[in-house]
Structure formats: C-alpha cells, structure tokens
Design an enzyme around this catalytic site. Structure first.
Site, mmCIF file in Angstrom:
data_model
loop_
_atom_site.group_PDB
_atom_site.id
_atom_site.type_symbol
_atom_site.label_atom_id
_atom_site.label_comp_id
_atom_site.label_asym_id
_atom_site.label_seq_id
_atom_site.Cartn_x
_atom_site.Cartn_y
_atom_site.Cartn_z
ATOM 1 N N LYS A 156 0.840 -1.200 0.000
ATOM 2 C CA LYS A 156 0.000 0.000 0.000
ATOM 3 C C LYS A 156 0.875 1.250 0.000
ATOM 4 O O LYS A 156 2.014 1.214 0.459
ATOM 5 C CB LYS A 156 -0.864 0.020 1.271
ATOM 6 C CG LYS A 156 -1.987 -1.000 1.300
ATOM 7 C CD LYS A 156 -2.783 -0.873 2.590
ATOM 8 C CE LYS A 156 -3.914 -1.888 2.658
ATOM 9 N NZ LYS A 156 -4.944 -1.692 1.637
ATOM 10 N N ARG A 205 -10.247 -11.568 2.137
ATOM 11 C CA ARG A 205 -11.077 -12.660 1.589
ATOM 12 C C ARG A 205 -10.358 -13.993 1.676
ATOM 13 O O ARG A 205 -10.985 -15.046 1.738
ATOM 14 C CB ARG A 205 -11.493 -12.306 0.152
ATOM 15 C CG ARG A 205 -10.338 -12.135 -0.800
ATOM 16 C CD ARG A 205 -10.722 -11.367 -2.060
ATOM 17 N NE ARG A 205 -10.795 -9.923 -1.846
ATOM 18 C CZ ARG A 205 -11.149 -9.041 -2.782
ATOM 19 N NH1 ARG A 205 -11.434 -9.459 -4.006
ATOM 20 N NH2 ARG A 205 -11.189 -7.761 -2.513
#
Ligand code: BES
Ligand code: MN
Ligand code: ZN
Length: 489
Positions: free
Chosen positions: A263, A337
């Site tokens: 990120k 996920r």
C-alpha cells in the site's frame, strides 16, 4: 463507568445530586407546575429554546436545581435517532468539564430504543482510549443515572444496553490498539480471558494446526510475517447442544501493509484497524457473557499480519484453500477474503443456522456507502432482512448490496479455480462474490465494515460497530423469551 436506572419525574429531577443534569423533552412536552417545566416553558416563550430535535439550552447554577450544570435537550419525536444526536451534542458541550456524576431525565414517553440510544450516546461521548498512554487520563465520568418515568418497564432494555456498551467498548479497545499491542497472539489471549465467563469456551490454533487442517489461503497471507498467526474459536453455549449455532467470522488482519502488493504510505497506520471485524466478535462475546442469552454462538477469528518479506506470498501464486478450491492470488492486498474463505469453510463443521462474516474488506465499500451504513451482502433473504432490521433497531445501519452472478465474471482465471481480485468496478461486490463461493452450505451474510469500523482524521478511532447490530440480531434468535439478565460486576 457505572450506569443506574431510576424512576424520575420532571418534578424530582431538580433534587438530583449530580454534576450535570440533562433533561430530554420532546415535541409533546406540556409544561407542568414543577420548576423545570416552568423554566422550559419560559425558554420556549422567549424563543430561546424549543423541544425540537437538535435544540440545546445550557444553564449554570440555576436556583432550585441541585446540579450546577443544566442542559435542556430537545428530542423532537423522541426517536432513538433524535435522542442519540441530542445526547451526543450535550456530551460534546460537556467535554473538558470535570463532570463525574451525570443524571439524565428522560421525560415521558421513553421506549426501549430511546433509553438505549441515550445510554450509548453517553458512553460514546465519554470514551477515552488509554491503553498505550504513559500517564493514562481515563474517562472522567464515573456514575450515570438514567431517570425514566417507569424503571420497571425499562429494566430489561437497560440491562441489554449496559451489556451492549461493554461489548462496544471491548471492540473499540482492541481495534484502537496499535498493531504491536494487538498481535494475533494478544487477540487470542483476550479471547481466552473472555472465555473464563460461564458458558464460554475458547480454543486457539497456531500455524501447525492451521497447516494440518489445510487452510492454504490463510497460511499464504501469514507467510510474510514474523508474528505467528492464530485461529481463534470462541463458543458461547446458552441453549441445548442440539440447537444450531449462529457463527460469526471476524477478519483479524492485525496489520495490513498490502504485502508484496504494498500500500502507499499515506494513512497506512489506519490498517491497524483491519482487525475491526475480529474486535467486533470479541465485543459480542463480551456482551453474551454478561447477558447469558438462550442461544448458541460460535466466533471464528483468523488473525495474522499481512507483511511483505522474502517468504511472502507473491502475485500470481496459486494456493489451495481448505475447501479444496485453488486460488490465484493476483493481488496480495486482497488478503481479507483469503483468511475469511478458510474460516467460512471451517464454519461448516458447526452445522450453523447462519454464518455472518464481518470484515473491513474493501476500500470500494467506503466509496459506495461512506461511514454511515455498512455493506450487507446475503445469500439468504430471511437472514438479510433480520440483519437489516437489527441494524435499524440498534441504530447501527447497513444497506443491502447485490450478489448477481454476473459480478463474478472478473474472478475467472486460467491458472486456478478462482482469482482473488476482479477489476476495479464494484470492488465491494466482487469481494463478496469471492466469499460466497465458500459459503454454499449454510445461510450466509457478509458485512463489509470498511467505512464504518473507524473514523479517520481528528477524531480518529474505532467506532465499535457493528457490535450493536450483531447483538440485536443474536438476541432476537433466542428460542425462549430472554431469561432474567444476569450482569457481571
Ligand atoms: N483492508 C483493506 C480494505 C480497506 C481499505 C479498508 C481502506 C478500509 C480502508 C483490504 O485488505 C484491501 O486492501 N482491499 C483492497 C482490495 C483490492 C486489492 C481488490 C482494496 O480495497 O483496495
Ligand atoms: Mn489489504
Ligand atoms: Zn485488509
């Protein structure tokens, strides 16, 4: 902080011995002959105040009123929403004052929802984070008395609200802690500590057990971290063994750097909140311990860090999940996920009546719904309705999002059964479509709390959401009417 419930009329309120008195008056307010009524009546006449939502009048050392600070709050129609924002405004007006004892007078009519809203707003407005301060200046407020027309009629709602506050504050506490003070191991210890309460159990699995089980997706995320992963299994047994449990699954990424798909630096600190789903599960169990309701609940928390490293999982790597499905990890930043899919497969063994996962899953959900409503995805209509209704009742709102099969197109790949990301479009939905592949064997819902779990900016901090929603939903699942609530002191 200690909450008390008392029967208190407008006529009694001036005698309340406290540092501040909040008087909540709605649009139906008709001045009586008591001192407070007279005062409110005069303010209305002079057009200085009215019992409309959002109207606040502050006074200091009013003759005949024991509390030095008096705040008249207009609550309009008396709805939970109005009560909440009025009390929140009063709490910010009192910020910085040395108020230790607070009294509220909720003049008639006061229902369960209004009482809860008042109590939650007082807690919210006085919460102080202290865990990593060298000189902790904790919450000033020590005693809160809630005066209502009829104590007996509201005592059950009161017990629930007090337990809800304890749950919300537990969730906030863990979510707010920096990642080096809320490691997977520390989260597991917190779960173990909760499990000392009656009817609670906790089992914690480490890397070996998780590998043995075959949770290849969860393991892939944890590979880059030195900090060992934990898989936390909490159980609350309040009903017969044969009664199918509700399973809650909380995303427990204690820090999300993005991994090799790293990120940008700006605001990356906020990724300490990426275990807010896990924190909400801990918070719910904290409240269950207090309330001891007649139902069975399982809490599953896959907890690990998402770090870049020489051993970290790489874009393009293919792993085998617990379900047997292979996953091409095209973006290591779509890690939530991956840990959740294995936890969802694990949930099957409990033969659940419903599984709800809670996750700070996608930035796309923040774009879609902002900080007002959590994203709600569900494969089951009844479950979707129950959760949405619980959100409304608890003033912890969510909004139903779609799961059309067309949204799964982008997850197709030539190199595995499924890819972990699709394109940028409808990112919150494609993430949910990924999860749905692992939730085929039970009614399932997914709450994307990326926008609602914490606030950024000057008021940066965890919100404790969606503990209120989840508790409301769970308590409505009880088989027999709620037993007399027992509160832990
Ligand atoms: N934890 C983040 C989601 C997130 C981002 C929550 C910002 C709150 C604020 C999640 O693990 C993530 O990084 N998701 C990616 C998915 C993408 C790579 C498909 C995202 O949303 O950018
Ligand atoms: Mn991520
Ligand atoms: Zn994440």
């Amino acid at each position: 902080m200690n909450f008390e419930l008392a029967t208190l009329s407008l006529g009694d309120a001036p005698a309340e011995k406290s540092d501040a008195l909040l008087v909540l008056l709605g649009e139906g307010f008709k001045p009586g002959k008591d001192a407070l009524s007279r005062l409110a009546g005069e303010a209305i006449k002079a057009q200085d105040w009215e019992p409309k939502g959002g109207k606040l009048l502050q006074a200091y050392r009013v003759a005949g009123i024991a509390a030095p600070r008096l705040l008249l709050l207009g609550v309009g129609d008396g709805s939970a929403r109005q009560v909440r924002s009025a009390v929140a405004a009063a709490m910010s007006a009192l910020k910085g004052t040395p108020v230790k004892r607070l009294s509220l007078c909720l003049a008639a009519p006061c229902d369960d929802a209004a009482l809860r809203a008042a109590l939650l707003a007082v807690a919210e407005g006085s919460y102080v984070y202290t865990a990593t301060k060298s000189k902790p200046e904790g919450r000033k407020l020590q005693r809160v008395r809630l005066g209502v027309p009829d104590e007996a009629a509201l005592s059950a709602a009161f017990e629930r609200a007090v337990a809800t506050v304890a749950g919300i504050e537990c969730a906030k506490e863990w979510a707010n802690r920096p990642a080096n003070h809320a490691t997977p191991t520390q989260l597991a210890a917190a779960a173990k500590a909760l499990a000392k309460s009656p009817r609670l159990q906790c089992e914690v699995l480490g890397p070996k057990e998780v590998a043995q089980l075959g949770m290849g997706a969860f393991l892939a995320v944890a590979r880059g971290a030195e900090e060992p992963l934990r898989f936390i299994v909490l159980r609350y047994n309040g009903a017969a063994r044969a009664s199918a449990p509700v399973v809650l699954v909380g995303k427990g990424i204690t820090f999300d750097t993005g991994g090799i798909s790293i990120k940008p630096a700006a605001e990356m600190d906020e990724m300490k909140f990426d275990m807010s789903g896990a924190a909400s599960v801990l918070g719910v169990f904290r409240a269950l311990a207090d309330l001891q309701p007649a139902l069975n609940v399982v809490g599953l928390i896959p907890a690990c860090e998402n770090m870049p490293d020489g051993r970290a999982v790489k874009p393009g790597d293919v792993v085998t999940s617990l379900s047997g499905q292979t996953i091409e990890i095209l973006n290591t930043d779509a890690e939530g996920r991956l840990v959740l899919c294995d936890a969802l497969s694990y949930a099957e063994r409990f033969k659940p009546r419903a599984v709800v996962d809670i996750a700070t899953l996608t930035g796309a959900c923040v774009i879609a719904l902002g900080g007002v409503r959590s994203g709600l995805f569900a494969s089951d209509e009844a479950l979707a309705q129950a959760l949405a209704a619980a959100g409304d009742a608890a003033q912890d709102l969510c909004w139903r999002m779609p799961l059309d099969e067309d949204y799964a197109e982008g997850l197709k790949t030539s190199f595995a059964d499924v890819a972990n990301v699709a394109g940028r479009a409808a990112g919150a939905v494609t993430a949910a479509k990924f999860l749905q592949r692992f939730a085929g064997k039970f009614p399932w819902a997914h709450l994307d709390i990326a926008g609602t779990a914490w606030k950024s900016g000057a008021a940066k901090g965890a919100t404790g959401r969606p503990v209120g929603l989840l508790l409301e939903y769970l308590l409505a699942q009880q088989e027999s009417p709620a037993p007399a609530a027992k509160r832990r002191r």
